[in-house]
Scaffold this motif. Structure first.
Motif, PDB file in Angstrom:
ATOM      1  N   VAL A  21     -76.509  71.831  30.164  1.00 23.40           N
ATOM      2  CA  VAL A  21     -77.109  70.714  29.422  1.00 23.40           C
ATOM      3  C   VAL A  21     -76.078  69.693  28.944  1.00 23.40           C
ATOM      4  CG1 VAL A  21     -78.367  70.085  27.303  1.00 23.40           C
ATOM      5  CG2 VAL A  21     -79.282  71.834  28.831  1.00 23.40           C
ATOM      6  N   PRO A  22     -74.926  70.099  28.375  1.00 22.42           N
ATOM      7  CA  PRO A  22     -73.945  69.069  28.001  1.00 22.42           C
ATOM      8  C   PRO A  22     -73.456  68.236  29.190  1.00 22.42           C
ATOM      9  CG  PRO A  22     -73.443  71.123  26.893  1.00 22.42           C
ATOM     10  CD  PRO A  22     -74.520  71.429  27.898  1.00 22.42           C
ATOM     11  N   PHE A  23     -73.262  68.858  30.348  1.00 22.78           N
ATOM     12  CA  PHE A  23     -72.834  68.116  31.533  1.00 22.78           C
ATOM     13  C   PHE A  23     -73.933  67.168  32.015  1.00 22.78           C
ATOM     14  CE2 PHE A  23     -69.512  71.249  31.567  1.00 22.78           C
ATOM     15  CZ  PHE A  23     -68.426  70.534  32.044  1.00 22.78           C
ATOM     16  N   GLU A  26     -74.381  64.168  29.392  1.00 22.08           N
ATOM     17  CA  GLU A  26     -73.298  63.181  29.486  1.00 22.08           C
ATOM     18  C   GLU A  26     -73.355  62.428  30.819  1.00 22.08           C
ATOM     19  OE1 GLU A  26     -71.670  62.115  27.051  1.00 22.08           O
ATOM     20  OE2 GLU A  26     -71.912  63.744  25.615  1.00 22.08           O
ATOM     21  N   THR A  27     -73.750  63.102  31.878  1.00 19.85           N
ATOM     22  CA  THR A  27     -73.855  62.443  33.179  1.00 19.85           C
ATOM     23  C   THR A  27     -74.967  61.397  33.168  1.00 19.85           C
ATOM     24  OG1 THR A  27     -72.951  64.351  34.325  1.00 19.85           O
ATOM     25  CG2 THR A  27     -74.273  62.826  35.645  1.00 19.85           C
ATOM     26  N   ILE A  28     -76.096  61.710  32.575  1.00 21.75           N
ATOM     27  CA  ILE A  28     -77.201  60.752  32.488  1.00 21.75           C
ATOM     28  C   ILE A  28     -76.774  59.529  31.678  1.00 21.75           C
ATOM     29  CG2 ILE A  28     -79.493  60.389  31.471  1.00 21.75           C
ATOM     30  CD1 ILE A  28     -80.156  63.275  32.461  1.00 21.75           C
ATOM     31  N   LEU A  29     -76.093  59.740  30.563  1.00 18.61           N
ATOM     32  CA  LEU A  29     -75.593  58.612  29.762  1.00 18.61           C
ATOM     33  C   LEU A  29     -74.544  57.805  30.524  1.00 18.61           C
ATOM     34  CD1 LEU A  29     -75.286  60.365  26.281  1.00 18.61           C
ATOM     35  CD2 LEU A  29     -76.985  58.649  26.970  1.00 18.61           C
ATOM     36  N   ALA A 119     -67.932  61.347  32.965  1.00 16.92           N
ATOM     37  CA  ALA A 119     -69.000  62.259  32.559  1.00 16.92           C
ATOM     38  C   ALA A 119     -68.453  63.642  32.216  1.00 16.92           C
ATOM     39  CB  ALA A 119     -70.050  62.358  33.668  1.00 16.92           C
ATOM     40  N   ILE A 120     -67.572  64.153  33.061  1.00 15.04           N
ATOM     41  CA  ILE A 120     -66.994  65.480  32.831  1.00 15.04           C
ATOM     42  C   ILE A 120     -66.144  65.478  31.559  1.00 15.04           C
ATOM     43  CG2 ILE A 120     -65.265  67.106  33.734  1.00 15.04           C
ATOM     44  CD1 ILE A 120     -66.434  66.445  36.550  1.00 15.04           C
ATOM     45  N   GLY A 121     -65.341  64.447  31.378  1.00 12.99           N
ATOM     46  CA  GLY A 121     -64.509  64.361  30.178  1.00 12.99           C
ATOM     47  C   GLY A 121     -65.330  64.367  28.911  1.00 12.99           C
ATOM     48  N   LEU A 122     -66.437  63.634  28.894  1.00 12.03           N
ATOM     49  CA  LEU A 122     -67.306  63.606  27.710  1.00 12.03           C
ATOM     50  C   LEU A 122     -67.950  64.969  27.471  1.00 12.03           C
ATOM     51  CD1 LEU A 122     -68.879  60.091  28.273  1.00 12.03           C
ATOM     52  CD2 LEU A 122     -67.306  60.748  26.424  1.00 12.03           C
ATOM     53  N   ALA A 123     -68.399  65.615  28.542  1.00 13.54           N
ATOM     54  CA  ALA A 123     -69.007  66.938  28.395  1.00 13.54           C
ATOM     55  C   ALA A 123     -67.987  67.969  27.927  1.00 13.54           C
ATOM     56  CB  ALA A 123     -69.631  67.380  29.720  1.00 13.54           C
ATOM     57  N   SER A 128     -65.725  71.718  24.179  1.00  8.56           N
ATOM     58  CA  SER A 128     -64.508  72.213  23.530  1.00  8.56           C
ATOM     59  C   SER A 128     -64.635  72.190  22.014  1.00  8.56           C
ATOM     60  CB  SER A 128     -63.301  71.374  23.962  1.00  8.56           C
ATOM     61  OG  SER A 128     -63.086  71.546  25.344  1.00  8.56           O
ATOM     62  N   ALA A 129     -65.403  71.241  21.492  1.00 15.29           N
ATOM     63  CA  ALA A 129     -65.573  71.139  20.046  1.00 15.29           C
ATOM     64  C   ALA A 129     -66.542  72.185  19.500  1.00 15.29           C
ATOM     65  CB  ALA A 129     -66.073  69.741  19.674  1.00 15.29           C
ATOM     66  N   THR A 130     -67.456  72.667  20.343  1.00 12.96           N
ATOM     67  CA  THR A 130     -68.495  73.564  19.838  1.00 12.96           C
ATOM     68  C   THR A 130     -68.347  75.011  20.296  1.00 12.96           C
ATOM     69  OG1 THR A 130     -69.935  73.003  21.695  1.00 12.96           O
ATOM     70  CG2 THR A 130     -70.184  71.698  19.673  1.00 12.96           C
TER      71      THR A 130
END
Length: 180
Positions: A21-23, A26-29, A119-123, A128-130
């Protein structure tokens, strides 16, 4: 007590919610911001048979490890038409021109890599934060021969499709390895 085959608890739900879901989000955004493309996903997770998982034409593979858990690979798998649609739109938005490449040339590949890196960097930043994840460097795959590394060590595959509003579909898959 967890059984070996139930290492992630409810594997399908956990892989979808914690990893895919995070990937996908972020990819959709990123598709909207970098390519003016709208996309959606029903986030339903399908379990793919190992012998039916195939390289579609352009893929990004990211090796991942969740601390104390099972290794795996996240694969963003595009057929050639979808890769070209995204690559052309990213290039057009970056350069302010009309792009209509019909082959996966160097320019389209660079645009796809820029899109995927964003997209990958944002995901990864979100994950990494959670949670305690570590990730390898993304590998960009453009040939069937190079895609053989996808299935090395894989025991289960979970896939979520992402649909583009202009037509086309690509897939995020988590290729889960055995217990490490």
């Amino acid at each position: 007590m967890q059984l070996a085959g139930d290492h992630f608890g409810n594997s399908r739900t956990t892989v979808r919610n914690d990893i895919l879901v995070p990937f996908i989000s972020e990819t959709i955004l990123t598709l909207e911001s970098m390519a003016d493309l709208k996309a959606s996903s029903d986030l339903l997770t399908y379990q793919d048979a190992l012998d039916t998982f195939i390289f579609k034409g352009f893929s990004v593979c990211l090796v991942t490890r969740r601390q104390g858990e099972v290794d795996g690979k996240i694969v963003m798998n595009h057929d050639l038409a979808t890769a070209l649609a995204i690559g052309n739109r990213v290039r057009a938005k970056m350069l302010g021109t009309e792009e209509n490449a019909t082959t996966l040339n160097a320019e389209v590949s660079e645009a796809l890599a820029e899109f995927a890196n964003t997209a990958i960097g944002l995901a990864i930043r979100h994950l990494s934060a959670t949670r305690k994840f570590s990730f390898g460097t993304p590998a960009y795959i453009i040939s069937q021969a190079d895609s053989q590394m996808f299935l090395e060590g894989v025991k289960q595959i979970f896939t979520v499709p992402v649909d583009l509003a202009v037509g086309g579909r690509f897939y995020f898959s988590y290729l889960m390895h055995g217990e490490g």
